[in-house]
Design a protein around this motif. Structure first.
Motif, PDB file in Angstrom:
ATOM      1  N   LYS A 131       0.774  -1.212  -0.009  1.00 31.86           N
ATOM      2  CA  LYS A 131      -0.113  -0.096  -0.138  1.00 31.86           C
ATOM      3  C   LYS A 131       0.870   1.324   0.119  1.00 31.86           C
ATOM      4  O   LYS A 131       0.636   2.241  -0.669  1.00 31.86           O
ATOM      5  N   PHE A 132       1.936   1.310   0.852  1.00 34.03           N
ATOM      6  CA  PHE A 132       2.778   2.706   0.892  1.00 34.03           C
ATOM      7  C   PHE A 132       3.067   2.831  -0.549  1.00 34.03           C
ATOM      8  O   PHE A 132       3.251   4.039  -0.953  1.00 34.03           O
ATOM      9  N   GLU A 133       4.039   1.853  -0.872  1.00 36.62           N
ATOM     10  CA  GLU A 133       4.704   2.032  -2.297  1.00 36.62           C
ATOM     11  C   GLU A 133       3.606   2.505  -3.302  1.00 36.62           C
ATOM     12  O   GLU A 133       4.247   3.226  -4.246  1.00 36.62           O
ATOM     13  N   LEU A 134       2.629   1.666  -3.482  1.00 38.56           N
ATOM     14  CA  LEU A 134       1.785   1.865  -4.454  1.00 38.56           C
ATOM     15  C   LEU A 134       1.254   3.263  -4.309  1.00 38.56           C
ATOM     16  O   LEU A 134       1.081   3.718  -5.620  1.00 38.56           O
ATOM     17  N   SER A 179       9.216  12.731 -12.143  1.00 40.35           N
ATOM     18  CA  SER A 179       8.971  11.730 -11.258  1.00 40.35           C
ATOM     19  C   SER A 179      10.150  11.228 -10.658  1.00 40.35           C
ATOM     20  O   SER A 179      11.165  11.099 -11.177  1.00 40.35           O
ATOM     21  N   GLU A 180      10.017  10.666  -9.379  1.00 41.41           N
ATOM     22  CA  GLU A 180      11.037  10.025  -8.620  1.00 41.41           C
ATOM     23  C   GLU A 180      10.593   8.648  -7.973  1.00 41.41           C
ATOM     24  O   GLU A 180       9.450   8.928  -7.475  1.00 41.41           O
ATOM     25  N   ALA A 181      11.237   7.678  -8.126  1.00 36.90           N
ATOM     26  CA  ALA A 181      11.101   6.295  -7.331  1.00 36.90           C
ATOM     27  C   ALA A 181      11.280   6.536  -5.980  1.00 36.90           C
ATOM     28  O   ALA A 181      12.007   7.595  -5.579  1.00 36.90           O
ATOM     29  N   LEU A 182      10.629   6.039  -5.007  1.00 34.48           N
ATOM     30  CA  LEU A 182      10.965   5.743  -3.640  1.00 34.48           C
ATOM     31  C   LEU A 182      12.439   5.358  -3.419  1.00 34.48           C
ATOM     32  O   LEU A 182      12.717   4.376  -4.315  1.00 34.48           O
ATOM     33  N   ILE A 228      10.884   0.631   3.343  1.00 30.09           N
ATOM     34  CA  ILE A 228      10.473   1.187   2.181  1.00 30.09           C
ATOM     35  C   ILE A 228      11.256   0.468   1.150  1.00 30.09           C
ATOM     36  O   ILE A 228      12.356   0.416   0.992  1.00 30.09           O
ATOM     37  N   LYS A 229      10.427  -0.177   0.033  1.00 29.13           N
ATOM     38  CA  LYS A 229      10.994  -0.781  -0.957  1.00 29.13           C
ATOM     39  C   LYS A 229      11.143  -0.177  -2.221  1.00 29.13           C
ATOM     40  O   LYS A 229      10.276   0.671  -2.487  1.00 29.13           O
ATOM     41  N   HIS A 230      12.195  -0.287  -2.910  1.00 30.70           N
ATOM     42  CA  HIS A 230      12.396   0.162  -4.300  1.00 30.70           C
ATOM     43  C   HIS A 230      11.452  -0.166  -5.263  1.00 30.70           C
ATOM     44  O   HIS A 230      11.006  -1.268  -5.315  1.00 30.70           O
TER      45      HIS A 230
END
Length: 135
Positions: free
Chosen positions: A40-43, A107-110, A118-120
């Motif tokens: 959920k967090f990453e999405l 845009s930036e990836a986490l 937190i996953k890439h």
């Protein structure tokens, strides 16, 4: 809570980082949502991941897709029910909209952290695809 069940049924197709292809593999709705819930967090925060669910048959088409800009696009042939559902969340229809993707965007990836909390985005996509393959 509003009833959005008309947008999906017992069996749905999952969509992950797709642009214009029609999903073909249908699986249990709750299991797909379970997989998405784990990430959920990453999405909801990663600017490189887009996802959704869809179901369709000879008489209907329903798709909910969350873009990389984190707004939802919904396709359905049941406009009245969709309007009622959105209105129940106090979301009103506007005649003209401007979307963030109409403007220059970076845009930036986490960034993954050491605790792996937190996953890439590549790990998230890989993890979701692996879990979907096992459904």
């Amino acid at each position: 809570m509003a009833d959005v069940s008309f947008l999906y049924c017992d069996s749905i197709a999952k969509i992950l980082n797709a642009k214009a292809n029609i999903p073909a593999n249908f699986t249990n709705t709750e299991r797909v949502i379970e997989v998405f819930r784990k990430y959920k967090f990453e999405l909801t925060n990663d600017g490189y991941i887009q996802f959704g669910i869809a179901n369709y048959d000879d008489n209907s088409l329903n798709e909910i897709f969350v873009t990389i800009f984190k707004y939802m696009t919904i396709w359905t042939n049941n406009k009245e029910q969709l309007a009622q559902t959105l209105n129940s969340f106090e979301i009103q229809q506007l005649e003209t909209l401007q979307f963030i993707d109409e403007f220059p965007v970076v845009s930036e990836a986490l960034v993954a952290n050491e605790d792996n909390v937190i996953k890439h985005s590549s790990n998230v996509i890989g993890g979701i695809e692996k879990e979907f393959d096992e459904l």
